[in-house]
Design an enzyme around this catalytic site. Structure first.
Site, PDB file in Angstrom:
ATOM      1  N   VAL A  14       0.828  -1.200   0.000  1.00 20.19           N
ATOM      2  CA  VAL A  14       0.000   0.000   0.000  1.00 20.19           C
ATOM      3  C   VAL A  14       0.867   1.256   0.000  1.00 20.19           C
ATOM      4  O   VAL A  14       0.724   2.123  -0.868  1.00 20.19           O
ATOM      5  CB  VAL A  14      -0.956  -0.007   1.217  1.00 20.19           C
ATOM      6  CG1 VAL A  14      -1.593   1.349   1.423  1.00 20.19           C
ATOM      7  CG2 VAL A  14      -2.036  -1.042   0.998  1.00 20.19           C
ATOM      8  N   CYS A 275      -5.814  -9.630   2.902  1.00 27.11           N
ATOM      9  CA  CYS A 275      -6.770  -8.807   3.646  1.00 27.11           C
ATOM     10  C   CYS A 275      -8.166  -9.379   3.888  1.00 27.11           C
ATOM     11  O   CYS A 275      -8.709  -9.194   4.972  1.00 27.11           O
ATOM     12  CB  CYS A 275      -6.891  -7.461   2.973  1.00 27.11           C
ATOM     13  SG  CYS A 275      -5.356  -6.539   3.152  1.00 27.11           S
TER      14      CYS A 275
HETATM   15  P1  NAD Z   1       3.102  -4.869   3.967  1.00 33.25           P
HETATM   16  O1  NAD Z   1       3.409  -5.926   4.952  1.00 33.25           O
HETATM   17  O2  NAD Z   1       3.380  -5.101   2.518  1.00 33.25           O
HETATM   18  O3  NAD Z   1       3.922  -3.529   4.364  1.00 33.25           O
HETATM   19  C1  NAD Z   1       3.958  -3.004   5.654  1.00 33.25           C
HETATM   20  C2  NAD Z   1       5.351  -2.393   5.880  1.00 33.25           C
HETATM   21  O4  NAD Z   1       5.347  -1.654   7.094  1.00 33.25           O
HETATM   22  C3  NAD Z   1       6.476  -3.420   6.024  1.00 33.25           C
HETATM   23  O5  NAD Z   1       7.444  -3.201   5.020  1.00 33.25           O
HETATM   24  C4  NAD Z   1       7.028  -3.178   7.431  1.00 33.25           C
HETATM   25  O6  NAD Z   1       8.441  -3.334   7.504  1.00 33.25           O
HETATM   26  C5  NAD Z   1       6.652  -1.726   7.652  1.00 33.25           C
HETATM   27  N1  NAD Z   1       6.614  -1.280   9.046  1.00 33.25           N
HETATM   28  C6  NAD Z   1       6.103  -1.914  10.136  1.00 33.25           C
HETATM   29  N2  NAD Z   1       6.232  -1.131  11.231  1.00 33.25           N
HETATM   30  C7  NAD Z   1       6.835   0.016  10.824  1.00 33.25           C
HETATM   31  C8  NAD Z   1       7.221   1.224  11.482  1.00 33.25           C
HETATM   32  N3  NAD Z   1       6.990   1.411  12.785  1.00 33.25           N
HETATM   33  N4  NAD Z   1       7.824   2.195  10.760  1.00 33.25           N
HETATM   34  C9  NAD Z   1       8.057   2.032   9.435  1.00 33.25           C
HETATM   35  N5  NAD Z   1       7.698   0.920   8.763  1.00 33.25           N
HETATM   36  C10 NAD Z   1       7.095  -0.066   9.448  1.00 33.25           C
HETATM   37  O7  NAD Z   1       1.589  -4.484   4.179  1.00 33.25           O
HETATM   38  P2  NAD Z   1       0.553  -3.912   3.076  1.00 33.25           P
HETATM   39  O8  NAD Z   1       0.038  -5.029   2.238  1.00 33.25           O
HETATM   40  O9  NAD Z   1       1.145  -2.716   2.441  1.00 33.25           O
HETATM   41  O10 NAD Z   1      -0.649  -3.481   4.022  1.00 33.25           O
HETATM   42  C11 NAD Z   1      -0.537  -2.352   4.868  1.00 33.25           C
HETATM   43  C12 NAD Z   1      -1.920  -2.018   5.432  1.00 33.25           C
HETATM   44  O11 NAD Z   1      -2.779  -1.635   4.360  1.00 33.25           O
HETATM   45  C13 NAD Z   1      -2.623  -3.175   6.127  1.00 33.25           C
HETATM   46  O12 NAD Z   1      -3.359  -2.672   7.201  1.00 33.25           O
HETATM   47  C14 NAD Z   1      -3.563  -3.716   5.064  1.00 33.25           C
HETATM   48  O13 NAD Z   1      -4.702  -4.320   5.632  1.00 33.25           O
HETATM   49  C15 NAD Z   1      -3.951  -2.465   4.326  1.00 33.25           C
HETATM   50  N6  NAD Z   1      -4.337  -2.668   2.914  1.00 33.25           N
HETATM   51  C16 NAD Z   1      -3.616  -3.508   2.119  1.00 33.25           C
HETATM   52  C17 NAD Z   1      -3.949  -3.640   0.772  1.00 33.25           C
HETATM   53  C18 NAD Z   1      -3.181  -4.562  -0.143  1.00 33.25           C
HETATM   54  O14 NAD Z   1      -3.570  -4.701  -1.293  1.00 33.25           O
HETATM   55  N7  NAD Z   1      -2.096  -5.188   0.286  1.00 33.25           N
HETATM   56  C19 NAD Z   1      -4.994  -2.881   0.247  1.00 33.25           C
HETATM   57  C20 NAD Z   1      -5.696  -2.024   1.087  1.00 33.25           C
HETATM   58  C21 NAD Z   1      -5.340  -1.915   2.419  1.00 33.25           C
HETATM   59  C1  UGA Z   2      -9.083  -6.622  -2.010  1.00 35.69           C
HETATM   60  C2  UGA Z   2     -10.138  -5.583  -2.383  1.00 35.69           C
HETATM   61  O1  UGA Z   2     -10.618  -5.842  -3.700  1.00 35.69           O
HETATM   62  C3  UGA Z   2      -9.559  -4.176  -2.316  1.00 35.69           C
HETATM   63  O2  UGA Z   2     -10.579  -3.213  -2.550  1.00 35.69           O
HETATM   64  C4  UGA Z   2      -8.965  -3.938  -0.934  1.00 35.69           C
HETATM   65  O3  UGA Z   2      -8.362  -2.660  -0.856  1.00 35.69           O
HETATM   66  C5  UGA Z   2      -7.933  -4.999  -0.644  1.00 35.69           C
HETATM   67  O4  UGA Z   2      -8.552  -6.322  -0.743  1.00 35.69           O
HETATM   68  C6  UGA Z   2      -7.360  -4.917   0.738  1.00 35.69           C
HETATM   69  O5  UGA Z   2      -7.952  -4.340   1.633  1.00 35.69           O
HETATM   70  O6  UGA Z   2      -6.275  -5.503   0.871  1.00 35.69           O
HETATM   71  P1  UGA Z   2      -7.078  -7.800  -3.291  1.00 35.69           P
HETATM   72  O7  UGA Z   2      -7.135  -8.764  -2.163  1.00 35.69           O
HETATM   73  O8  UGA Z   2      -5.760  -7.211  -3.627  1.00 35.69           O
HETATM   74  O9  UGA Z   2      -8.056  -6.562  -3.001  1.00 35.69           O
HETATM   75  O10 UGA Z   2      -7.625  -8.475  -4.621  1.00 35.69           O
HETATM   76  P2  UGA Z   2      -9.115  -8.887  -5.121  1.00 35.69           P
HETATM   77  O11 UGA Z   2      -9.217  -8.568  -6.552  1.00 35.69           O
HETATM   78  O12 UGA Z   2     -10.159  -8.352  -4.239  1.00 35.69           O
HETATM   79  O13 UGA Z   2      -9.091 -10.484  -4.994  1.00 35.69           O
HETATM   80  C7  UGA Z   2      -9.055 -11.119  -3.730  1.00 35.69           C
HETATM   81  C8  UGA Z   2      -9.229 -12.616  -3.919  1.00 35.69           C
HETATM   82  O14 UGA Z   2     -10.559 -12.924  -4.356  1.00 35.69           O
HETATM   83  C9  UGA Z   2      -8.303 -13.218  -4.973  1.00 35.69           C
HETATM   84  O15 UGA Z   2      -7.844 -14.473  -4.524  1.00 35.69           O
HETATM   85  C10 UGA Z   2      -9.199 -13.349  -6.184  1.00 35.69           C
HETATM   86  O16 UGA Z   2      -8.772 -14.350  -7.071  1.00 35.69           O
HETATM   87  C11 UGA Z   2     -10.517 -13.711  -5.529  1.00 35.69           C
HETATM   88  N1  UGA Z   2     -11.702 -13.387  -6.346  1.00 35.69           N
HETATM   89  C12 UGA Z   2     -11.973 -12.091  -6.689  1.00 35.69           C
HETATM   90  C13 UGA Z   2     -12.564 -14.404  -6.734  1.00 35.69           C
HETATM   91  O17 UGA Z   2     -12.341 -15.584  -6.412  1.00 35.69           O
HETATM   92  N2  UGA Z   2     -13.672 -14.090  -7.474  1.00 35.69           N
HETATM   93  C14 UGA Z   2     -13.961 -12.810  -7.822  1.00 35.69           C
HETATM   94  O18 UGA Z   2     -15.002 -12.600  -8.494  1.00 35.69           O
HETATM   95  C15 UGA Z   2     -13.086 -11.789  -7.429  1.00 35.69           C
END
Ligand code: NAD
Ligand code: UGA
Length: 464
Positions: A14, A275
């Site tokens: 993110v 997530c």
């Molecule tokens: P991630 O594990 O890829 O990255 C998190 C990073 O934060 C790591 O690199 C870690 O080293 C760093 N970190 C931890 N503590 C720290 C600190 N005190 N100072 C500086 N860096 C620090 O996680 P992510 O997938 O980017 O997810 C981050 C948040 O966003 C989560 O809460 C997740 O639920 C949310 N989110 C993720 C997605 C997604 O697609 N991955 C989408 C929407 C929301």
């Molecule tokens: C999901 C949400 O779509 C994002 O809006 C959100 O920000 C994010 O989680 C988060 O909070 O981390 P993501 O997990 O990256 O995003 O990807 P998706 O496209 O949502 O797919 C999630 C899983 O569901 C995958 O394994 C995908 O293959 C599966 N999926 C998705 C299905 O099996 N069927 C579908 O119709 C759609």
């Protein structure tokens, strides 16, 4: 006062893409992404970024070193920032109270404490990580309890809705941006400051402002509802297989109802990703803590159905192969949790592969973007047997789909990578053991064409 300096704590899936797009769209703002991990920052500063995301390389390369910086110097980044995003991980707790369900907020708390220790000027602190409702209150308490004279903090909630694999597009053209904050004049001022950043490329009508708790809950609600659609269609896929209905036809028929809509109705081997499960478990835990057991068990069903789908699919593979896979070679195509990412967190492929290994199969795995070291880590921790090395004796990671399928009894499609639809299945068939099976867990192949070649084909939600 306009924002000139942004710092983001957390250079993950993110923090990295979000701040890269902000840097791209706001050339007059200095954006510094700071992380404690030396390895991650080294990769962000290299030619090979730590995450694969279509379009990300171009954005990073055009801004890095100009107004976009990646650093381990968290101290300096916090000191000079006017606005700080907290984008750290919030995994499911694996210990103590709420183990296996509650969100572990230790990284959010450590970020808040770092800010409290280091800050020497006013800061807007933006919670971008996905957190339980009222988490902003804890951040606020930590900051206020350590407040230095003359320094003020405003805490905002600005959850991220990007999906991996489409992150850059999602960030450039979001359905909406959500900002939650306090109703007070200084709260409104902070909301305006953050709005002004997004307004560089997003029209005001797509920027929604709410109170902090609504914003936090909306993020959990969005993920819960999206995952619920997948579990709903997957539950119906089982009915299709038992009756002769076809889940793709059902999904199309119901999705044409504008009240339901066509998206997120793709039946699959189950949802993965870091997530959906984590956030629903968190919602379930919150409901239990609020003494709302009926609501908790309602959402728990979404997870339970997902587990059922993964195990139903894997059992089908084993049953079709004459109820034993011991000593059989099985090709796994795709290991990422979805296409266009190298991320394997909670990938359904891990479940499928571990179950088949447990049943004594030998596996040949190919994924276009997942690193070999990642597959090994996912399969060995937590281990399915006493010796992780023993597990890897039965796993070969291949460089392409053809070598992975060669001399196998079956192919199992776990990720919907486009390249799997363009393979030469005549060639693959000729090099496989007979009878040759294909289990299409993503419904991406032309099943009739495969049957015509000679394959035995099984898929989700359709009898063949
Ligand atoms: P991630 O594990 O890829 O990255 C998190 C990073 O934060 C790591 O690199 C870690 O080293 C760093 N970190 C931890 N503590 C720290 C600190 N005190 N100072 C500086 N860096 C620090 O996680 P992510 O997938 O980017 O997810 C981050 C948040 O966003 C989560 O809460 C997740 O639920 C949310 N989110 C993720 C997605 C997604 O697609 N991955 C989408 C929407 C929301
Ligand atoms: C999901 C949400 O779509 C994002 O809006 C959100 O920000 C994010 O989680 C988060 O909070 O981390 P993501 O997990 O990256 O995003 O990807 P998706 O496209 O949502 O797919 C999630 C899983 O569901 C995958 O394994 C995908 O293959 C599966 N999926 C998705 C299905 O099996 N069927 C579908 O119709 C759609």
């Amino acid at each position: 006062m306009p924002i000139k300096n942004i710092c983001c704590l957390g250079a993950g899936y993110v923090g990295g893409p979000t701040c890269s797009v902000i840097a791209l769209k706001c050339p007059e703002i200095k954006v510094t992404v700071a992380d404690l991990s030396k390895e991650r920052i080294k990769q962000w500063n290299s030619d090979r970024l730590p995450i694969y995301e279509p379009g990300l390389d171009e954005v990073v390369m055009s801004c890095r070193g100009k107004n976009l910086f990646f650093t381990n110097d968290v101290h300096a980044a916090i000191l000079e920032a006017d606005l700080i995003f907290i984008s750290v991980n919030t995994p499911t707790k694996n210990f103590g109270n709420g183990k296996g369900r509650a969100a572990d907020l230790k990284y959010v708390e450590s970020a808040a404490r770092l800010i409290a220790d280091i800050a020497k000027s006013n800061k807007i602190v933006v919670e971008k990580s996905t957190v339980p409702v009222r988490a902003a209150e804890s951040i606020s308490k930590i900051l206020m309890a350590n407040q230095k004279p003359g320094i003020t903090y405003q805490i905002l909630s600005n959850p991220e809705f990007l999906a991996e694999g489409t992150a850059i597009n999602d960030l450039l053209y979001p359905d909406r941006v959500l900002i939650g904050g306090e109703e007070s004049p200084s709260g409104k001022e902070a909301i305006e400051a953050l709005c002004s950043i997004y307004e560089h490329w997003i029209t005001r009508k797509n920027i929604l402002t709410t109170n902090t708790w609504s914003s936090e809950l909306s993020k959990l609600a969005a993920n819960a509802l999206l995952a619920q659609r997948i579990s709903s269609i997957n539950s119906l896929s089982a009915v299709c297989e038992a009756t002769g209905a076809d889940i793709s036809e059902v999904a199309r028929a119901v999705g044409l109802d504008s009240r339901i809509g066509p998206k997120f109705l793709q039946a699959s081997i189950g949802f993965g990703g870091s997530c959906f499960q984590k956030d629903i478990l968190n919602l379930v835990y919150i409901c239990e803590c609020l003494n709302l057991p009926e609501v908790a068990s309602y959402w728990q069903q979404v997870i339970d159905m997902n587990e059922y789908q993964k195990s139903r699919f894997t059992s089908k593979v084993i049953e079709s192969l004459f109820n034993t896979v011991t000593g059989k070679n099985i090709c796994i195509l795709g290991f990422a949790f979805k296409k266009n990412t190298g991320d394997t967190r909670e990938s359904p492929a891990i479940y499928v592969v571990k179950t088949l290994l447990d049943e004594g199969a030998s596996l040949k795995i190919y994924d276009p973007k997942v690193l070999e070291s990642q597959i090994i880590e996912d399969l060995t921790y937590p281990a399915i047997c006493e010796s992780p090395e023993e597990v890897m004796k039965n796993v070969m990671i291949c460089k392409d789909a053809y070598s992975a399928a060669k001399e196998c009894h079956a192919i199992v499609i776990c990720t919907e990578w486009d390249e799997f639809t363009a393979l030469d299945y005549n060639k693959i068939y000729s090099e496989m053991m007979k009878p040759a099976y294909i289990f299409d867990g993503r419904k991406i192949l032309d099943h009739q064409a495969l049957v015509d070649i000679g394959f035995y084909v099984q898929t989700i939600g359709k009898r063949l």
